[in-house]
Design a protein around this motif. Structure first.
Motif, PDB file in Angstrom:
ATOM      1  N   ALA A  35      35.732  34.753  26.950  1.00 53.74           N
ATOM      2  CA  ALA A  35      35.597  33.619  26.023  1.00 53.74           C
ATOM      3  C   ALA A  35      34.746  32.515  26.644  1.00 53.74           C
ATOM      4  CB  ALA A  35      36.979  33.083  25.653  1.00 53.74           C
ATOM      5  N   PRO A  36      34.029  31.754  25.810  1.00 53.41           N
ATOM      6  CA  PRO A  36      33.207  30.666  26.326  1.00 53.41           C
ATOM      7  C   PRO A  36      34.064  29.710  27.151  1.00 53.41           C
ATOM      8  CG  PRO A  36      32.788  30.998  23.979  1.00 53.41           C
ATOM      9  CD  PRO A  36      33.968  31.847  24.345  1.00 53.41           C
ATOM     10  N   GLY A  37      33.531  29.294  28.278  1.00 60.31           N
ATOM     11  CA  GLY A  37      34.244  28.323  29.111  1.00 60.31           C
ATOM     12  C   GLY A  37      35.184  28.953  30.116  1.00 60.31           C
ATOM     13  N   GLN A  38      35.551  30.209  29.941  1.00 56.62           N
ATOM     14  CA  GLN A  38      36.470  30.847  30.894  1.00 56.62           C
ATOM     15  C   GLN A  38      35.728  31.164  32.191  1.00 56.62           C
ATOM     16  OE1 GLN A  38      38.262  34.161  28.679  1.00 56.62           O
ATOM     17  NE2 GLN A  38      40.111  32.931  28.444  1.00 56.62           N
ATOM     18  N   THR A  39      36.344  30.838  33.311  1.00 59.27           N
ATOM     19  CA  THR A  39      35.732  31.114  34.618  1.00 59.27           C
ATOM     20  C   THR A  39      36.776  31.720  35.547  1.00 59.27           C
ATOM     21  OG1 THR A  39      36.296  28.898  35.434  1.00 59.27           O
ATOM     22  CG2 THR A  39      34.098  29.178  34.456  1.00 59.27           C
ATOM     23  N   LEU A  40      36.279  32.313  36.613  1.00 57.46           N
ATOM     24  CA  LEU A  40      37.143  32.833  37.683  1.00 57.46           C
ATOM     25  C   LEU A  40      36.574  32.324  38.996  1.00 57.46           C
ATOM     26  CD1 LEU A  40      37.468  36.515  36.444  1.00 57.46           C
ATOM     27  CD2 LEU A  40      39.323  34.831  36.502  1.00 57.46           C
ATOM     28  N   LEU A  45      38.464  36.354  42.119  1.00 61.46           N
ATOM     29  CA  LEU A  45      37.712  37.624  42.107  1.00 61.46           C
ATOM     30  C   LEU A  45      38.074  38.463  43.322  1.00 61.46           C
ATOM     31  CD1 LEU A  45      34.184  36.453  40.882  1.00 61.46           C
ATOM     32  CD2 LEU A  45      35.719  38.057  39.704  1.00 61.46           C
ATOM     33  N   ALA A  46      38.173  37.805  44.479  1.00 64.11           N
ATOM     34  CA  ALA A  46      38.499  38.525  45.713  1.00 64.11           C
ATOM     35  C   ALA A  46      39.900  39.133  45.624  1.00 64.11           C
ATOM     36  CB  ALA A  46      38.400  37.585  46.915  1.00 64.11           C
ATOM     37  N   ARG A  47      40.801  38.415  44.985  1.00 64.18           N
ATOM     38  CA  ARG A  47      42.175  38.927  44.824  1.00 64.18           C
ATOM     39  C   ARG A  47      42.214  40.197  43.980  1.00 64.18           C
ATOM     40  NH1 ARG A  47      46.489  35.292  42.061  1.00 64.18           N
ATOM     41  NH2 ARG A  47      48.308  36.275  43.027  1.00 64.18           N
ATOM     42  N   LEU A  48      41.271  40.265  43.019  1.00 60.15           N
ATOM     43  CA  LEU A  48      41.200  41.481  42.189  1.00 60.15           C
ATOM     44  C   LEU A  48      40.462  42.598  42.916  1.00 60.15           C
ATOM     45  CD1 LEU A  48      40.284  39.768  38.785  1.00 60.15           C
ATOM     46  CD2 LEU A  48      42.417  41.002  39.272  1.00 60.15           C
ATOM     47  N   CYS A  49      39.399  42.247  43.622  1.00 59.00           N
ATOM     48  CA  CYS A  49      38.523  43.274  44.195  1.00 59.00           C
ATOM     49  C   CYS A  49      39.052  43.871  45.504  1.00 59.00           C
ATOM     50  CB  CYS A  49      37.118  42.700  44.440  1.00 59.00           C
ATOM     51  SG  CYS A  49      36.225  42.351  42.900  1.00 59.00           S
ATOM     52  N   ALA A  50      39.650  43.030  46.320  1.00 53.77           N
ATOM     53  CA  ALA A  50      40.069  43.513  47.646  1.00 53.77           C
ATOM     54  C   ALA A  50      40.992  44.727  47.559  1.00 53.77           C
ATOM     55  CB  ALA A  50      40.716  42.376  48.439  1.00 53.77           C
ATOM     56  N   ASP A 189      54.407  42.963  40.184  1.00 52.03           N
ATOM     57  CA  ASP A 189      53.586  41.846  40.653  1.00 52.03           C
ATOM     58  C   ASP A 189      52.421  41.619  39.691  1.00 52.03           C
ATOM     59  OD1 ASP A 189      52.582  39.916  42.651  1.00 52.03           O
ATOM     60  OD2 ASP A 189      50.942  41.383  42.833  1.00 52.03           O
ATOM     61  N   PRO A 190      52.282  40.394  39.140  1.00 52.46           N
ATOM     62  CA  PRO A 190      51.226  40.140  38.158  1.00 52.46           C
ATOM     63  C   PRO A 190      49.827  40.359  38.719  1.00 52.46           C
ATOM     64  CG  PRO A 190      52.850  38.365  38.157  1.00 52.46           C
ATOM     65  CD  PRO A 190      53.173  39.235  39.331  1.00 52.46           C
ATOM     66  N   ALA A 191      49.609  40.055  39.990  1.00 51.89           N
ATOM     67  CA  ALA A 191      48.272  40.258  40.557  1.00 51.89           C
ATOM     68  C   ALA A 191      47.954  41.749  40.628  1.00 51.89           C
ATOM     69  CB  ALA A 191      48.190  39.628  41.944  1.00 51.89           C
ATOM     70  N   GLN A 192      48.963  42.545  41.027  1.00 51.59           N
ATOM     71  CA  GLN A 192      48.754  44.006  41.063  1.00 51.59           C
ATOM     72  C   GLN A 192      48.544  44.560  39.645  1.00 51.59           C
ATOM     73  OE1 GLN A 192      52.064  45.661  43.251  1.00 51.59           O
ATOM     74  NE2 GLN A 192      51.082  45.235  45.242  1.00 51.59           N
ATOM     75  N   PRO A 242      46.055  38.792  31.363  1.00 52.37           N
ATOM     76  CA  PRO A 242      46.476  37.492  31.907  1.00 52.37           C
ATOM     77  C   PRO A 242      45.412  36.425  31.611  1.00 52.37           C
ATOM     78  CG  PRO A 242      45.645  38.884  33.668  1.00 52.37           C
ATOM     79  CD  PRO A 242      45.589  39.715  32.428  1.00 52.37           C
ATOM     80  N   ALA A 243      45.838  35.183  31.496  1.00 56.82           N
ATOM     81  CA  ALA A 243      44.882  34.090  31.360  1.00 56.82           C
ATOM     82  C   ALA A 243      44.177  33.925  32.698  1.00 56.82           C
ATOM     83  CB  ALA A 243      45.611  32.810  30.983  1.00 56.82           C
ATOM     84  N   PRO A 244      42.895  33.514  32.703  1.00 55.64           N
ATOM     85  CA  PRO A 244      42.165  33.365  33.972  1.00 55.64           C
ATOM     86  C   PRO A 244      42.924  32.493  34.963  1.00 55.64           C
ATOM     87  CG  PRO A 244      40.649  33.194  32.136  1.00 55.64           C
ATOM     88  CD  PRO A 244      42.016  33.269  31.536  1.00 55.64           C
ATOM     89  N   ALA A 245      43.562  31.441  34.487  1.00 57.06           N
ATOM     90  CA  ALA A 245      44.249  30.533  35.415  1.00 57.06           C
ATOM     91  C   ALA A 245      45.352  31.245  36.179  1.00 57.06           C
ATOM     92  CB  ALA A 245      44.822  29.342  34.653  1.00 57.06           C
ATOM     93  N   ALA A 246      45.968  32.242  35.527  1.00 56.03           N
ATOM     94  CA  ALA A 246      47.063  32.965  36.180  1.00 56.03           C
ATOM     95  C   ALA A 246      46.552  33.857  37.306  1.00 56.03           C
ATOM     96  CB  ALA A 246      47.789  33.830  35.139  1.00 56.03           C
ATOM     97  N   LEU A 247      45.245  34.063  37.344  1.00 56.76           N
ATOM     98  CA  LEU A 247      44.672  34.902  38.407  1.00 56.76           C
ATOM     99  C   LEU A 247      44.326  34.121  39.652  1.00 56.76           C
ATOM    100  CD1 LEU A 247      42.341  36.973  36.049  1.00 56.76           C
ATOM    101  CD2 LEU A 247      44.460  37.774  37.133  1.00 56.76           C
TER     102      LEU A 247
END
Lengths: 250, 250
Positions: A35-40, A45-50, A189-192, A242-247
């Protein structure tokens, strides 16, 4: 050391393939921050990629490339960078979404008998110099268009709709998603959960964007695309976006 | 000297082509002496062939060849030879008769979509590596067979059903037969009538035996086979088949 349910799930979803970091990041933004305005942030990003085995350096190279190619833009905020899709990147993601998240094209299916080879399109598969399959009724001038039942297509014709590598990849993903349906209840775990969601979407995206837009019944013997879609749909229900903020790391 | 109606008719039926004597003789036996026991004397054959411009020597060579190839057999009776079809020759003539005298094949027409090129048959026309048209519903294993309306076939497809030379020959014959319908009432000599009958049948036989067994509507633009058949039918009605004995010189 025994692998955890999360580790087994990551393995199942990644084995036999080399994840291209920039492609995974495109999946991440398309799935989690379209969505417009959403950022990470770089840290999110590292938490998702690692956990996928993608190293920091590879992430930086991929982000650099994606910025250079116009997919994403970044903004610095103190020591942290925040990334988001450009308008162009968002348009690409939006265009791909129906193919990734949508149902398989339904009939009717048409056989085009053409004077010369039909120009391939996502919804036009050339299966012989004078033959194409399409969900579109409007063949090129001079063509003869016949409605056909996908179930009535002979095997040799369906074999030309998708190559064996793609059929094999869909079978592998389907097996992985079946496994996930067993493992997922054990992962809280939400991140997992977010990592697995991205890997599942990525696995299907790699396939879905290569598929011709034809009904599943027009595909080769052994095609498990319908099962993959069904599993993916159920799993995404169980792992809501998840909402970006939750990441962001706490 | 003004040409007679008979001469004009012979010219119309033979212009632009070289009559092959042995083939004309096959037409003669097939049309006038096909039944078991029917024979024609050398003099009766000469009476038919000479007005077509076929010389005695050429007739003798052709009869020799046809005997050697097993089409005809001969019997001497005093100074005269009598010729008749062999059993094998009669079987050939009988097999060809429906294609020469019969109506065009009627529908239904089927489009065969085949894995590999279909083996051509009289009722199977290959129009592309994976396409054939046929009045038979049973395509080769693995083929997809679709009924099609001949009128719905695109031009490029019909263009592959018969080559331009055959289309042109049918147009030429049709024009000649149209001319015959005007001239014929002026021709009352039975021997001349027999010559014209043979030439008409021969002209159509040359075409008909090369035609695929498909409905006329499946043929290329400009195809006049239906008109040729209609004219021939009307003219043969007006020129009934003479008994072999009636062809013997008095």
């Amino acid at each position: 050391m025994t692998a955890t349910a999360f580790e087994r799930s990551v393995s199942a979803l990644t084995e036999g393939q080399t994840l291209r970091v920039w492609s995974v990041i495109v999946t991440i933004f398309g799935d989690l921050a379209q969505a417009p305005g959403q950022t990470l942030s770089g840290r999110a990003l590292a938490r998702l990629c690692a956990p996928m085995g993608l190293r920091d350096e590879a992430q930086r190279v991929a982000l650099h490339r994606l910025r250079k190619e116009g997919w994403i833009e970044s903004r610095r905020d103190g020591r942290q960078s925040h990334y988001g899709l450009t308008d162009w990147g968002r348009a690409q993601a939006r265009a791909a979404s129906p193919r990734i998240y949508g149902p398989a094209p339904a009939g009717p299916l048409y056989l085009w008998v053409t004077e010369t080879a039909a120009e391939p399109r996502a919804d036009v598969v050339a299966i012989a110099p004078n033959l194409a399959l399409s969900t579109a009724i409007d063949g090129p001038p001079g063509s003869m268009v016949q409605q056909v039942a996908p179930e009535a297509l002979p095997g040799w014709m369906r074999a030309r709709v998708a190559d064996p590598a793609l059929v094999a990849e869909a079978a592998r993903l389907t097996a992985a998603l079946e496994r996930l349906r067993t493992e997922l209840p054990k992962i809280t775990d939400p991140a997992q959960q977010a990592v697995l969601r991205v890997l599942m979407v990525h696995g299907w995206r790699r396939i879905a964007l290569k598929l011709p837009l034809l009904p599943d019944a027009a595909f080769p013997d052994g095609w498990q695309g319908a099962a993959a879609r069904a599993h993916l749909g159920a799993l995404l229900q169980a792992l809501p976006r998840p909402a970006p903020a939750a990441l962001e790391p706490a």
